[in-house]
Write a protein that holds these residues in place. Structure first.
Motif, mmCIF file in Angstrom:
data_model
loop_
_atom_site.group_PDB
_atom_site.id
_atom_site.type_symbol
_atom_site.label_atom_id
_atom_site.label_comp_id
_atom_site.label_asym_id
_atom_site.label_seq_id
_atom_site.Cartn_x
_atom_site.Cartn_y
_atom_site.Cartn_z
ATOM 1 N N THR A 83 0.861 -1.194 0.000
ATOM 2 C CA THR A 83 0.000 0.000 0.000
ATOM 3 C C THR A 83 0.896 1.242 0.000
ATOM 4 O O THR A 83 2.108 1.141 0.258
ATOM 5 N N GLY A 84 0.284 2.384 -0.224
ATOM 6 C CA GLY A 84 1.030 3.641 -0.123
ATOM 7 C C GLY A 84 1.553 3.846 1.291
ATOM 8 O O GLY A 84 2.683 4.286 1.495
ATOM 9 N N MET A 85 0.716 3.499 2.279
ATOM 10 C CA MET A 85 1.146 3.701 3.670
ATOM 11 C C MET A 85 2.292 2.777 4.059
ATOM 12 O O MET A 85 3.156 3.162 4.852
ATOM 13 N N PHE A 109 -1.023 13.450 4.184
ATOM 14 C CA PHE A 109 -2.083 12.452 4.203
ATOM 15 C C PHE A 109 -2.393 12.068 5.663
ATOM 16 O O PHE A 109 -1.483 11.976 6.493
ATOM 17 N N GLU A 152 4.373 16.646 0.777
ATOM 18 C CA GLU A 152 3.525 16.256 -0.349
ATOM 19 C C GLU A 152 3.226 17.521 -1.128
ATOM 20 O O GLU A 152 2.962 18.555 -0.526
ATOM 21 N N ASP A 181 6.221 12.708 -1.126
ATOM 22 C CA ASP A 181 5.069 11.878 -1.487
ATOM 23 C C ASP A 181 4.466 12.513 -2.738
ATOM 24 O O ASP A 181 3.855 13.572 -2.667
ATOM 25 N N CYS A 183 2.208 11.389 -4.806
ATOM 26 C CA CYS A 183 0.966 10.703 -5.174
ATOM 27 C C CYS A 183 0.015 11.564 -6.001
ATOM 28 O O CYS A 183 -0.494 11.130 -7.022
ATOM 29 N N PHE A 184 -0.214 12.806 -5.567
ATOM 30 C CA PHE A 184 -1.200 13.645 -6.253
ATOM 31 C C PHE A 184 -0.749 14.069 -7.648
ATOM 32 O O PHE A 184 -1.576 14.373 -8.490
ATOM 33 N N SER A 203 1.485 6.424 -3.525
ATOM 34 C CA SER A 203 0.411 5.464 -3.315
ATOM 35 C C SER A 203 -0.052 5.094 -4.717
ATOM 36 O O SER A 203 -0.636 5.925 -5.415
ATOM 37 N N THR A 205 -2.290 3.131 -5.406
ATOM 38 C CA THR A 205 -3.742 2.906 -5.303
ATOM 39 C C THR A 205 -4.536 3.968 -6.060
ATOM 40 O O THR A 205 -5.659 3.718 -6.481
ATOM 41 N N LYS A 206 -3.978 5.123 -6.210
ATOM 42 C CA LYS A 206 -4.717 6.266 -6.747
ATOM 43 C C LYS A 206 -4.585 6.335 -8.274
ATOM 44 O O LYS A 206 -5.020 5.442 -8.951
ATOM 45 N N LEU A 215 -4.688 -1.985 -4.337
ATOM 46 C CA LEU A 215 -3.839 -1.145 -3.504
ATOM 47 C C LEU A 215 -2.379 -1.406 -3.851
ATOM 48 O O LEU A 215 -2.017 -2.529 -4.247
ATOM 49 N N GLY A 216 -1.561 -0.393 -3.678
ATOM 50 C CA GLY A 216 -0.130 -0.589 -3.918
ATOM 51 C C GLY A 216 0.635 0.661 -3.552
ATOM 52 O O GLY A 216 0.041 1.737 -3.380
HETATM 53 C C1 PLP Z 1 -3.830 7.559 -0.390
HETATM 54 C C2 PLP Z 1 -2.577 8.245 -0.053
HETATM 55 C C3 PLP Z 1 -1.586 7.600 0.711
HETATM 56 C C4 PLP Z 1 -1.779 6.211 1.272
HETATM 57 O O1 PLP Z 1 -1.913 5.262 0.268
HETATM 58 P P1 PLP Z 1 -2.664 3.848 0.497
HETATM 59 O O2 PLP Z 1 -2.387 3.131 -0.782
HETATM 60 O O3 PLP Z 1 -4.106 4.151 0.741
HETATM 61 O O4 PLP Z 1 -2.028 3.197 1.683
HETATM 62 C C5 PLP Z 1 -0.426 8.299 0.987
HETATM 63 N N1 PLP Z 1 -0.232 9.557 0.539
HETATM 64 C C6 PLP Z 1 -1.163 10.209 -0.199
HETATM 65 C C7 PLP Z 1 -0.884 11.602 -0.651
HETATM 66 C C8 PLP Z 1 -2.362 9.579 -0.520
HETATM 67 O O5 PLP Z 1 -3.291 10.242 -1.234
#
Ligand code: PLP
Length: 388
Positions: A83-85, A109, A152, A181, A183-184, A203, A205-206, A215-216
């Motif tokens: 997962t991302g976490m 997050f 982030e 991070d 992710c966004f 993450s 997952t997004k 999830l990843g």
């Molecule tokens: C969702 C998210 C995470 C955590 O990711 P998971 O895959 O849900 O564990 C971490 N950082 C950001 C910015 C996220 O949006």
């Protein structure tokens, strides 16, 4: 051939074909791997040979996924997580010792915030937060025991932008590890390593999955740091499953075209919202009205798919809006093909005091929208009827 472009790497980075000469990468559902003989086994375990031993350490599908992300981010190496976490936790835990200190943007997050405030203190790892509009204060937060700067950008759910070049300079000057991070933004929109980041976390997952299925997570960056993260993770077991890696690697093949369309839709929706009388203000990185528009333009290729906007009328109006959408999903997830709306003040951040909420930019009427890939006219029509 000259160095392939992003889209080409995303599609043509593939693990070796098997004897069946499959076109698309096969899925290797195997927990372990066999050895030719005792000597092969010895050489593999002593790492004289780079090869798969056990899927907690590595697997062809996770390796393909990691190799793609590393190329996309301009990183030397990486490791993929469930997962991302688990990527955030394992990467930081691998590098930090008791007594160390982290400097982080306050807008992180929710679970990352919990990690800093509830769990790291158990191991005597402390943190200091800076506000996104007070980056000038970062240097004053540095202590002798500071080891990492974490941030982030764009932030969740405020969609604020932090200057990566500035963070990179501060980290370099004080010999700190910069962890972003990303992710966004996704690796298509922003590459923090260019600005001096040592590690980049996603993450998956997004937007990387992009279709709300698995999830990843993944961390890429400096090879020495990744080696420490790998050794920690190979023993503690947060590895990504081969199946999810296979799904995510397939998703990367379409990341560029998806993000182009997501961002095109998002910009159109942001412009519509900006002109609507029931909307107080809109935050989208590529709107000229965004307070950090110039920085966004410098470090981001596109505006991405997340918009936040403030509805006139506070908490009740926010709740009513979320109740009134007909097509858009009410969900806490983001980065899906389906457009999603959330009202952080009454959901994800409802446990925070109003003061704490405001500190991370969550006003009562704030709506976070993850703009999907439906036709833009249908998205706008739904948002418009919900606003009225
Ligand atoms: C969702 C998210 C995470 C955590 O990711 P998971 O895959 O849900 O564990 C971490 N950082 C950001 C910015 C996220 O949006």
């Amino acid at each position: 051939m000259s160095t392939p472009h992003f889209e080409t790497e995303a599609i043509r980075t593939q693990i070796e074909r098997s004897q069946f000469l499959e076109h698309s990468s096969p899925l290797y559902l195997t927990s372990s791997y066999i050895f030719e003989d005792a000597e092969d086994m010895r050489a593999s375990f002593s790492e004289e040979k780079e090869r798969n031993i056990y899927s907690r350490f590595s697997n062809p599908n996770t390796s393909e996924f990691v190799e793609k992300i590393a190329k996309m981010e301009g990183a030397e190496a990486g490791f993929a997580f469930a997962t991302g976490m688990s990527a955030v936790f394992s990467s930081l835990a691998a590098l930090l010792n008791a007594g160390d200190h982290i400097i982080s943007a306050r807008s992180v997050f929710g679970s990352t915030h919990s990690l800093f405030t509830k769990f790291f203190p158990k191991w005597n790892i402390s943190h200091s937060y800076f506000k996104v509009n007070e980056v000038d204060s970062i240097e004053s937060l540095i202590k002798p025991e500071t080891k990492i700067i974490f941030a982030e950008t764009p932030t969740n759910p405020g969609v604020d932008i932090i200057d990566l070049e500035l963070l990179g300079k501060i980290a370099k000057k004080h010999n700190l590890i910069l962890v972003i991070d990303n992710c966004f933004a996704t690796p298509y929109i922003q590459n923090p390593i260019k600005y001096g980041a040592d590690l980049v976390i996603h993450s998956a997952t997004k937007m990387i999955d992009g279709q709300g299925r698995v999830l990843g997570g993944v961390t890429v960056g400096n090879a020495d740091l990744i080696r420490e993260i790998y050794l920690f993770s190979r023993n503690t077991g947060p590895a990504l499953s081969p199946f999810n890696a296979w799904v995510l690697s397939k998703s990367l093949e379409t990341l560029a075209v998806r993000l182009e369309k997501h961002s095109e839709n998002a910009l159109k929706l942001a412009e519509f919202l900006e002109s609507h009388p029931n909307v107080q203000h809109v935050k989208y990185p590529f709107l000229k009205s965004h307070p950090q528009y110039e920085i966004a333009k410098k470090q981001m290729r596109l505006g991405g798919n997340i918009i936040s906007f403030e509805i006139k009328g506070g908490i009740d109006a926010g709740r009513k809006f979320v109740n009134s959408v007909k097509m858009c999903s009410r969900s806490a997830n983001l980065g899906d093909t389906r457009s999603i709306v959330t009202h952080p003040a009454s959901t994800t951040h409802s446990k925070l005091s109003e003061e704490d909420r405001l500190e991370v930019g969550i006003t009562d009427g704030l709506i976070r929208t993850s703009v999907g890939l439906e036709h833009i006219d249908d998205i706008i029509e739904d948002i418009k009827q919900a606003l009225s």
